[in-house]
Design an enzyme around this catalytic site. Sequence first.
Site, short mmCIF file in Angstrom:
data_model
loop_
_atom_site.label_atom_id
_atom_site.label_comp_id
_atom_site.label_asym_id
_atom_site.label_seq_id
_atom_site.Cartn_x
_atom_site.Cartn_y
_atom_site.Cartn_z
N ASP A 1 -6.18 8.15 10.60
CA ASP A 1 -4.84 7.74 10.99
C ASP A 1 -4.44 8.18 12.39
OD1 ASP A 1 -3.75 6.24 8.79
OD2 ASP A 1 -3.97 8.08 7.62
N GLU B 1 0.87 -1.18 0.00
CA GLU B 1 0.00 0.00 0.00
C GLU B 1 0.90 1.22 0.00
OE1 GLU B 1 -2.65 0.06 3.32
OE2 GLU B 1 -3.45 -1.93 2.90
#
Lengths: 267, 396
Positions: A57, A46
């Site tokens: 995040d 990724e």
Amino acid sequence: MNDYPLRFDENKQTRLIPFIMSGDPSLDVTIELIKMMEREGVTAIELGVPFSDPQADGPVIQDAGGYALANGVSLSDVLTVGKKVRQQGCKVPLILFSYFNPLLQYGLDILAKDAREAGFSGFIVPDLPFDESESFRNTAKNVGLPVIQLVAPTSEQRIEQIVNGAEGFVYCVSSAGTTGMRTHFSEQITDFLANVKQKSQIPIAVGFGISTPEHVNFFSQHADGVIVGSALVKQIAKRREQLLEPKHNKEAMEEIATFVRSLLRKA
Amino acid sequence: MSQAEKRFGAYGGQYVPETTMNALMEIEAGFKEAMQDEEFLAEYRQLLKDYSGRPTPITYAKRLSESLGGAKIYLKREDLNHTGAHKINNTLGQALLARKLGKKKLIAETGAGQHGVATATTAALLGMECTVYMGEEDVRRQQLNVFRMELLGAKVIPVHTGTRTLKDATNEALRQWVAQIEDTFYCIGSVVGPYPYPQMVKQFQRIISDEARQQILEMEGRLPDDVIACVGGGSNAIGMFAAFLDDSQVRLHGVEAAGRGLETDEHAASLSKGTPGVLHGSYSYFLQNEHGQIQPAHSISAGLDYPGVGPEHAFLKDQKRVDYSAVTDEEAIAAVKALCTLEGILPALESAHAIAQAMKLAKERSQEDILLICLSGRGDKDVETIREVISSEGTA
């Protein structure tokens, strides 16, 4: 149409999908990291696109994205990274990981085409839930690329619908909260993974908080693939200066390779 | 559910991580049920009346109107609410809904601190736990409000990431909500965020114009010609416009913060200078660069210092139903002085933006015309900022 399709090799005991932030510490180092991880035998990578407001995040990936943004890294740069590693003979599937707004501003149609030409294998868009993703899924499908869907333990009755429309693999979020290392996981996690696995026609991978070889080993028994982000990003961030210095780069890269190897249980 | 229900035209939607979707569906179902639940609505109305002091009056600003020589200016006095701003209309509604859904904890983001104070106040009233996320820069600018929140029993968590203002406080509240989604309700302070928040906050703020429309009819026997409100995220403006949207003869004006000027990079005028994009769960107008990175906003008023705007405003702009303009820091300060000296009312810096635009409009209108301004909050919290500006003017 997809030149580098996602494949989950059944002969491997660990199918690792690492996440790295493009441009941390530099785009050249990102290219080196991709090549190193391909050599180590990861299943896919990724490749993160930095965003000013990374809502899903935790602190480690926020910091990496902030660093890359300060370096001026944009979506076009990340596409160029893909193009360059393909020119250098890399075959490992690359998944473009980006929040929706940078993609939207680039233009979804042209992005799908450019990502396909740059040799990407799919997309993950953490703030584009299944309900909002139909149009982009169709756009990506036209160039042969999957938009990987996430399911969470809280998805409950949504799991079936999401899994039915999923392509590439199903990304199972291990637990509530943002990305970032965790010390333990809920006991219900294996039931959740078994439930998704049973409903899914395609491979499932699990991520969020997975940070040690023990975690990877445990989750490899319950999912087809295991995603490690923050733990690896932290290993890279710790060595920014060395990675950028030709004198120390090799040593730092080898230390990171050792970490990747430990996750793959090849140490 | 239809996708159209989640949007205002093209704007709005639910651009959030999958981990949040179930909670949004729960809130949507709970909210729809609450709006049909007479007991819920009666308790909400009771609290607005007995606790917040509603209805708030409208005040004819006689000396201000005469000094401008044009239209008659009326003020909708949201500054007279308990806690000093319109924010409590919304927090009372959302906290009652949280309780109905069995949640024990409230979290909130805050810019100026007004929404944080309103949430902390409501949490104390209903015996709930409260955590408020606030950008480090705003913590510095609004120390008095930080102390107020703590005094009310809330925990204030400074946010050190990004631009350290409201945008980043919202990111952090969203992140923390996801981690404790089972027992926690996220009380959003404006008509922003994913569906159903913009629709829900509108519903809880429309009391402003439901009252004001009735009040102006009683006092003047007719509707106003112009209705004016400031726009950051846009909750007081949506609340002030809601009841007038179908009155096509009433001109509606949203006033953004032009900061140091629209020609500079230091403003917070998402509608005037921004472009459509996705942030904090919805598709709307944002200040962003060509790569889709959100840009820092600037306004002297912490409550308008946000690089985005609620999706319904984006829709109303495209529909040309509302005229959006922008007022500079300097013009807002001048409006504060005018309202203080001519009416004895100290407005919040946010609300001063609406006053400043109304002062421009009033001059162009005849004495028969009626302007109605939403005075969204009182300015006690801004005294220090205003004093700094005025004393630096004095020495310049």
